[in-house]
Write a protein that holds these residues in place. Structure first.
Motif, PDB file in Angstrom:
ATOM      1  N   ASN A  87       1.324   3.504   2.958  1.00  0.00           N
ATOM      2  CA  ASN A  87       2.076   3.039   4.134  1.00  0.00           C
ATOM      3  C   ASN A  87       3.568   3.334   3.990  1.00  0.00           C
ATOM      4  OD1 ASN A  87      -0.268   2.007   5.200  1.00  0.00           O
ATOM      5  ND2 ASN A  87       0.151  -0.087   4.558  1.00  0.00           N
TER       6      ASN A  87
ATOM      7  N   ASN B  65       0.871  -1.167   0.000  1.00  0.00           N
ATOM      8  CA  ASN B  65       0.000   0.000   0.000  1.00  0.00           C
ATOM      9  C   ASN B  65       0.914   1.224   0.000  1.00  0.00           C
ATOM     10  OD1 ASN B  65      -1.698   2.124   0.505  1.00  0.00           O
ATOM     11  ND2 ASN B  65      -2.771   1.134   2.200  1.00  0.00           N
TER      12      ASN B  65
ATOM     13  N   ASP C 112       7.634  -3.172   2.795  1.00  0.00           N
ATOM     14  CA  ASP C 112       7.162  -2.007   2.056  1.00  0.00           C
ATOM     15  C   ASP C 112       8.286  -1.407   1.214  1.00  0.00           C
ATOM     16  OD1 ASP C 112       4.637  -2.230   3.226  1.00  0.00           O
ATOM     17  OD2 ASP C 112       5.097  -0.787   4.816  1.00  0.00           O
TER      18      ASP C 112
ATOM     19  N   LYS D 299       8.098   7.309   4.765  1.00  0.00           N
ATOM     20  CA  LYS D 299       7.704   7.331   6.169  1.00  0.00           C
ATOM     21  C   LYS D 299       8.695   6.529   7.013  1.00  0.00           C
ATOM     22  CE  LYS D 299       2.705   7.780   5.649  1.00  0.00           C
ATOM     23  NZ  LYS D 299       1.405   7.149   5.950  1.00  0.00           N
TER      24      LYS D 299
ATOM     25  N   THR E  63       7.968   4.798   9.442  1.00  0.00           N
ATOM     26  CA  THR E  63       7.288   3.571   9.867  1.00  0.00           C
ATOM     27  C   THR E  63       7.204   2.522   8.754  1.00  0.00           C
ATOM     28  OG1 THR E  63       5.169   4.578   9.282  1.00  0.00           O
ATOM     29  CG2 THR E  63       5.882   4.781  11.588  1.00  0.00           C
ATOM     30  N   ALA E  64       7.735   2.841   7.564  1.00  0.00           N
ATOM     31  CA  ALA E  64       7.678   1.887   6.448  1.00  0.00           C
ATOM     32  C   ALA E  64       8.477   0.636   6.817  1.00  0.00           C
ATOM     33  CB  ALA E  64       8.236   2.514   5.184  1.00  0.00           C
TER      34      ALA E  64
END
Length: 169
Positions: free
Chosen positions: A83, A80, A100, A93, A95-96
């Protein structure tokens, strides 16, 4: 498992590009009969066992196997982008996840000018690997679609002879 030198050469050549005809030619078989020879050699139990053994060794050495390829395709197919990338700033990001990030093909950052205050205007481009292609390959692997049409018709067939005979002029 004892192969002739020519059989072993064929198997080693086949492992390069998995083209039986070209492997047969490179192994010294006649170009005229290379296609038939390649097919015959691939169906030979000893040759097949040698190829399977070499492929297992290669898989072990490289760490590449069917499960890993499917897992990697799934990463590309199911990522996604929201994300991975902050859609307002174009930045990755924090947080990836590693899964990802594996789907990211490239990231380009370019300064395109400056604001009145001297702040740089930055353009960011994040490209992902081809999601459709990954889904297509996974679908083929799991037999989700066929490249041919299958027609199953049941019913009576009636043949009508409406061609005039030569005597009926």
């Amino acid at each position: 498992m004892s192969l002739s030198l020519k059989q072993q050469r064929f198997a080693d050549e086949w492992l390069i590009d998995m083209n039986a005809k070209m492997a047969a030619i490179r192994a010294g078989y006649s170009p005229k009969s290379a296609e038939q020879q390649g097919s015959r050699l691939l169906s030979n139990a000893k040759v097949r066992a040698y190829i399977d053994q070499r492929m297992a060794e290669l898989s072990k050495r490289t760490g590449i196997n069917q499960e890993r390829v499917i897992r990697e395709l799934a990463r590309l197919a199911l990522v996604n982008p929201a994300n991975v990338v902050d859609m307002l700033t174009g930045e990755i990001k924090p947080t990836a996840t590693e899964d990802d990030l594996n789907a990211v093909q490239s990231v380009k950052v370019k300064t395109i000018g400056y604001t009145d205050d001297g702040e740089p205007l930055v353009e960011r481009e994040v490209r992902f690997h081809d999601k459709n292609r990954a889904l297509e390959l996974l679908g083929k692997r799991f037999g989700m679609w066929l490249d041919r049409q299958q027609v199953d018709v049941q019913g009576a067939v009636q043949i009508v002879d409406d061609v005039p005979q030569k005597s009926e002029k």
